[in-house]
Design a protein around this motif. Structure first.
Motif, PDB file in Angstrom:
ATOM      1  N   ALA A 160      80.103  66.944  41.708  1.00  0.00           N
ATOM      2  CA  ALA A 160      79.828  66.604  43.110  1.00  0.00           C
ATOM      3  C   ALA A 160      78.746  65.529  43.195  1.00  0.00           C
ATOM      4  CB  ALA A 160      79.398  67.849  43.875  1.00  0.00           C
ATOM      5  N   ARG A 161      77.712  65.683  42.391  1.00  0.00           N
ATOM      6  CA  ARG A 161      76.593  64.723  42.393  1.00  0.00           C
ATOM      7  C   ARG A 161      77.080  63.335  41.972  1.00  0.00           C
ATOM      8  NH1 ARG A 161      72.501  67.494  39.404  1.00  0.00           N
ATOM      9  NH2 ARG A 161      72.059  68.453  41.399  1.00  0.00           N
ATOM     10  N   ARG A 162      77.924  63.271  40.945  1.00  0.00           N
ATOM     11  CA  ARG A 162      78.428  61.980  40.472  1.00  0.00           C
ATOM     12  C   ARG A 162      79.306  61.312  41.527  1.00  0.00           C
ATOM     13  NH1 ARG A 162      80.658  62.451  34.436  1.00  0.00           N
ATOM     14  NH2 ARG A 162      80.477  60.181  34.544  1.00  0.00           N
ATOM     15  N   ALA A 163      80.111  62.116  42.238  1.00  0.00           N
ATOM     16  CA  ALA A 163      80.970  61.555  43.288  1.00  0.00           C
ATOM     17  C   ALA A 163      80.112  60.937  44.392  1.00  0.00           C
ATOM     18  CB  ALA A 163      81.882  62.638  43.857  1.00  0.00           C
ATOM     19  N   LEU A 164      79.082  61.640  44.816  1.00  0.00           N
ATOM     20  CA  LEU A 164      78.203  61.100  45.856  1.00  0.00           C
ATOM     21  C   LEU A 164      77.450  59.865  45.362  1.00  0.00           C
ATOM     22  CD1 LEU A 164      76.814  64.346  47.536  1.00  0.00           C
ATOM     23  CD2 LEU A 164      78.391  62.668  48.519  1.00  0.00           C
TER      24      LEU A 164
END
Length: 159
Positions: free
Chosen positions: A48-52
């Protein structure tokens, strides 16, 4: 929805789904948090962090510490809602519960886990709220036991 067996990393698949959603949002609209992305897509927090991060690097979203992530370029910050940060809202509600007596002196305050679920925030947000409550004198922490409501004589003096 996500192709777990394909040749495209999950974070890139999540990024594309979010990108399509964000295109329809007006600047300053809230974007799902890492925790919300985790729940919706069943992915790890780092995914999730990488997508954001990709969306932020592409200029599609920006993050305001303590408030969240919003649609639009960073110059759209003026359009972001000007509310209290999440940790401040938690502090205010716990202080109110202490004042009302629903959280009694020398009794435990709700656990980190229960506060995370109740407010839908990250564990670090809850820890920050508890730290503020501790600094202000509303609660004290006993290592390996939890946080407890301070006796009234330790509460901040109201103006």
């Amino acid at each position: 929805m996500l192709d777990h067996d394909g040749d495209t990393h999950l974070y890139l698949q999540v990024t594309e789904i979010l990108r399509r959603r964000i295109e329809d949002l007006p600047p300053g609209s809230p974007v799902p948090s890492e925790a919300a992305i985790q729940r919706e897509f069943g992915v790890a927090r780092t995914t999730a962090r990488r997508a954001l991060r990709v969306l932020r690097n592409d200029g599609l979203v920006y993050t305001v510490p303590g408030q969240g992530t919003f649609a639009g370029a960073s110059n759209a910050r003026a359009a972001a809602p000007r509310s209290n940060p999440a940790y401040r809202q938690i502090v205010q509600e716990i202080v109110e519960r202490i004042r009302q007596g629903s959280l009694a002196p020398r009794r435990s305050v709700p656990s980190e886990t229960s506060l995370v679920h109740r407010y839908g925030v990250a564990r670090e947000t809850v820890r920050r709220a508890i730290a503020v409550l501790r600094e202000e004198g509303w609660v004290y922490t006993v290592p390996q036991r939890g946080s407890y409501v301070s006796p009234p004589e330790n509460w901040p003096i109201e103006d």
